[in-house]
Design a protein around this motif. Structure first.
Motif, PDB file in Angstrom:
ATOM      1  N   HIS A 286       0.832  -1.206   0.000  1.00 34.22           N
ATOM      2  CA  HIS A 286       0.000   0.000   0.000  1.00 34.22           C
ATOM      3  C   HIS A 286       0.872   1.265   0.000  1.00 34.22           C
ATOM      4  N   VAL A 287       1.866   1.308   0.885  1.00 35.50           N
ATOM      5  CA  VAL A 287       2.745   2.478   0.981  1.00 35.50           C
ATOM      6  C   VAL A 287       3.532   2.665  -0.310  1.00 35.50           C
ATOM      7  N   SER A 288       4.025   1.573  -0.883  1.00 41.04           N
ATOM      8  CA  SER A 288       4.879   1.665  -2.077  1.00 41.04           C
ATOM      9  C   SER A 288       4.113   1.958  -3.358  1.00 41.04           C
ATOM     10  N   SER A 289       2.790   1.946  -3.298  1.00 43.91           N
ATOM     11  CA  SER A 289       2.018   2.264  -4.498  1.00 43.91           C
ATOM     12  C   SER A 289       2.099   3.756  -4.840  1.00 43.91           C
ATOM     13  N   LYS A 290       2.771   4.508  -4.021  1.00 39.45           N
ATOM     14  CA  LYS A 290       3.061   5.930  -4.282  1.00 39.45           C
ATOM     15  C   LYS A 290       4.576   6.029  -4.525  1.00 39.45           C
TER      16      LYS A 290
ATOM     17  N   LYS B 159      12.323   8.616  -4.855  1.00 39.78           N
ATOM     18  CA  LYS B 159      11.869   8.071  -6.136  1.00 39.78           C
ATOM     19  C   LYS B 159      12.172   6.584  -6.105  1.00 39.78           C
ATOM     20  N   SER B 160      11.122   5.782  -6.187  1.00 42.12           N
ATOM     21  CA  SER B 160      11.248   4.334  -6.088  1.00 42.12           C
ATOM     22  C   SER B 160      12.061   3.806  -7.268  1.00 42.12           C
ATOM     23  N   PRO B 161      12.912   2.823  -7.050  1.00 40.16           N
ATOM     24  CA  PRO B 161      13.059   2.067  -5.809  1.00 40.16           C
ATOM     25  C   PRO B 161      14.194   2.536  -4.911  1.00 40.16           C
ATOM     26  N   SER B 162      15.120   3.384  -5.398  1.00 34.34           N
ATOM     27  CA  SER B 162      16.318   3.551  -4.577  1.00 34.34           C
ATOM     28  C   SER B 162      16.921   4.950  -4.529  1.00 34.34           C
ATOM     29  N   THR B 163      16.213   5.975  -4.977  1.00 29.40           N
ATOM     30  CA  THR B 163      16.776   7.326  -4.910  1.00 29.40           C
ATOM     31  C   THR B 163      16.123   8.090  -3.768  1.00 29.40           C
ATOM     32  N   MET B 164      16.964   8.601  -2.872  1.00 27.44           N
ATOM     33  CA  MET B 164      16.489   9.384  -1.743  1.00 27.44           C
ATOM     34  C   MET B 164      17.380  10.612  -1.628  1.00 27.44           C
TER      35      MET B 164
ATOM     36  N   ASN C 124       9.872  -3.249  -0.074  1.00 32.12           N
ATOM     37  CA  ASN C 124      10.768  -4.398  -0.161  1.00 32.12           C
ATOM     38  C   ASN C 124      10.684  -5.249   1.114  1.00 32.12           C
ATOM     39  N   PHE C 125       9.642  -6.056   1.176  1.00 36.11           N
ATOM     40  CA  PHE C 125       9.396  -6.918   2.332  1.00 36.11           C
ATOM     41  C   PHE C 125      10.539  -7.910   2.564  1.00 36.11           C
ATOM     42  N   GLU C 126      11.056  -8.485   1.500  1.00 37.02           N
ATOM     43  CA  GLU C 126      12.097  -9.510   1.630  1.00 37.02           C
ATOM     44  C   GLU C 126      13.334  -8.979   2.355  1.00 37.02           C
ATOM     45  N   MET C 127      13.790  -7.771   1.992  1.00 35.59           N
ATOM     46  CA  MET C 127      14.980  -7.220   2.635  1.00 35.59           C
ATOM     47  C   MET C 127      14.700  -6.794   4.077  1.00 35.59           C
ATOM     48  N   LEU C 128      13.516  -6.276   4.337  1.00 36.19           N
ATOM     49  CA  LEU C 128      13.166  -5.944   5.720  1.00 36.19           C
ATOM     50  C   LEU C 128      13.135  -7.198   6.576  1.00 36.19           C
ATOM     51  N   GLU C 129      12.504  -8.243   6.063  1.00 34.46           N
ATOM     52  CA  GLU C 129      12.395  -9.500   6.814  1.00 34.46           C
ATOM     53  C   GLU C 129      13.768 -10.135   7.031  1.00 34.46           C
TER      54      GLU C 129
ATOM     55  N   LEU D 171      22.316  -0.522   6.163  1.00 36.00           N
ATOM     56  CA  LEU D 171      21.100  -1.103   6.736  1.00 36.00           C
ATOM     57  C   LEU D 171      20.195  -0.046   7.345  1.00 36.00           C
ATOM     58  N   GLY D 172      20.775   0.900   8.064  1.00 38.53           N
ATOM     59  CA  GLY D 172      19.974   1.960   8.659  1.00 38.53           C
ATOM     60  C   GLY D 172      19.313   2.825   7.607  1.00 38.53           C
ATOM     61  N   ILE D 173      20.068   3.203   6.586  1.00 38.78           N
ATOM     62  CA  ILE D 173      19.529   4.033   5.504  1.00 38.78           C
ATOM     63  C   ILE D 173      18.516   3.244   4.682  1.00 38.78           C
ATOM     64  N   ASN D 174      18.857   2.013   4.373  1.00 36.16           N
ATOM     65  CA  ASN D 174      18.001   1.213   3.503  1.00 36.16           C
ATOM     66  C   ASN D 174      16.675   0.837   4.142  1.00 36.16           C
ATOM     67  N   ALA D 175      16.604   0.804   5.458  1.00 36.30           N
ATOM     68  CA  ALA D 175      15.335   0.467   6.108  1.00 36.30           C
ATOM     69  C   ALA D 175      14.235   1.408   5.623  1.00 36.30           C
ATOM     70  N   ALA D 176      14.530   2.706   5.578  1.00 32.36           N
ATOM     71  CA  ALA D 176      13.524   3.671   5.100  1.00 32.36           C
ATOM     72  C   ALA D 176      13.220   3.448   3.621  1.00 32.36           C
ATOM     73  N   ARG D 177      14.250   3.206   2.824  1.00 28.66           N
ATOM     74  CA  ARG D 177      14.006   2.983   1.392  1.00 28.66           C
ATOM     75  C   ARG D 177      13.203   1.702   1.175  1.00 28.66           C
ATOM     76  N   TRP D 178      13.455   0.674   1.971  1.00 33.08           N
ATOM     77  CA  TRP D 178      12.711  -0.588   1.829  1.00 33.08           C
ATOM     78  C   TRP D 178      11.251  -0.418   2.224  1.00 33.08           C
ATOM     79  N   VAL D 179      10.978   0.378   3.251  1.00 33.06           N
ATOM     80  CA  VAL D 179       9.588   0.643   3.621  1.00 33.06           C
ATOM     81  C   VAL D 179       8.904   1.381   2.470  1.00 33.06           C
ATOM     82  N   LEU D 180       9.540   2.423   1.965  1.00 30.89           N
ATOM     83  CA  LEU D 180       8.938   3.236   0.902  1.00 30.89           C
ATOM     84  C   LEU D 180       8.770   2.482  -0.416  1.00 30.89           C
ATOM     85  N   SER D 181       9.702   1.582  -0.717  1.00 37.75           N
ATOM     86  CA  SER D 181       9.627   0.841  -1.986  1.00 37.75           C
ATOM     87  C   SER D 181       8.914  -0.500  -1.835  1.00 37.75           C
TER      88      SER D 181
END
Length: 177
Positions: A19-23, A52-57, A110-115, A98-108
């Motif tokens: 739902h979140v990543s649909s934006k 900007k999904s998937p990896s630009t912040m 990426n369940f697999e990397m969070l898990e 890992l700290g930076i990517n957590a936010a990018r994974w939530v926004l994009s």
């Protein structure tokens, strides 16, 4: 079905992330408060963030100084004024990544990397939700105790990073729709 009857429903992380990543593109103003045991009051910074999904912040700080951090893929570039002061590969510093990517994974979404990297707990519903991430990595646990993402609908409204020593960073986000 009875009038006014609602079934209990537990929100699952994969569906919230979808739902979140649909934006896929976002822009938000932020106010960030860093609190440390040696500070009398929080250190406040302000600016804007763009994703900007998937990896630009991009994080542009305007107060108390002008600083820009751009993450594109695996590369973090830091600018003070117009001059680039530092470029770093995130994969060369996996704990920072890992700290930076957590936010990018939530926004994009990426369940697999969070898990793979965090123990996750989700509370709420699509109207008001919280994701709590606790690092699985022992070295990262020494730097980050927990990361809390709170939001409504597709928008992250606040990110709190708590450190084991009691220090914290609270970022309030005001997304433009």
């Amino acid at each position: 079905m009875l009038s006014g009857y609602q079934t209990a429903y537990a929100l699952k992380l994969p569906e919230l992330l979808q739902h979140v990543s649909s934006k896929p593109e976002r822009f938000a103003q932020f106010t960030e408060a860093k609190m440390a045991h040696f500070l009398e009051k929080p250190l406040i910074s302000k600016g804007s963030m763009e994703f900007k999904s998937p990896s630009t912040m991009i994080k542009r700080m305007t107060e108390p100084e002008i600083l820009e951090q751009i993450i594109e893929g695996d590369v973090l570039s830091i600018y003070q004024g117009a001059a680039r002061t530092k470029t770093q590969s995130l994969s060369a510093n996996s704990k920072l990544a890992l700290g930076i990517n957590a936010a990018r994974w939530v926004l994009s979404g990426n369940f697999e990397m969070l898990e793979k990297n965090f123990l996750a707990n989700v509370n709420g519903d699509f109207n008001s939700w919280t994701i709590q991430l606790s690092p699985k990595d022992l070295e990262l646990k020494e730097k980050i105790k927990v990361m809390l993402f709170t939001g409504a609908d597709q928008n992250i409204q606040q990110i709190i990073i708590e450190q084991p020593n009691g220090n914290s960073i609270t970022t309030d986000l005001y997304e433009h729709r």
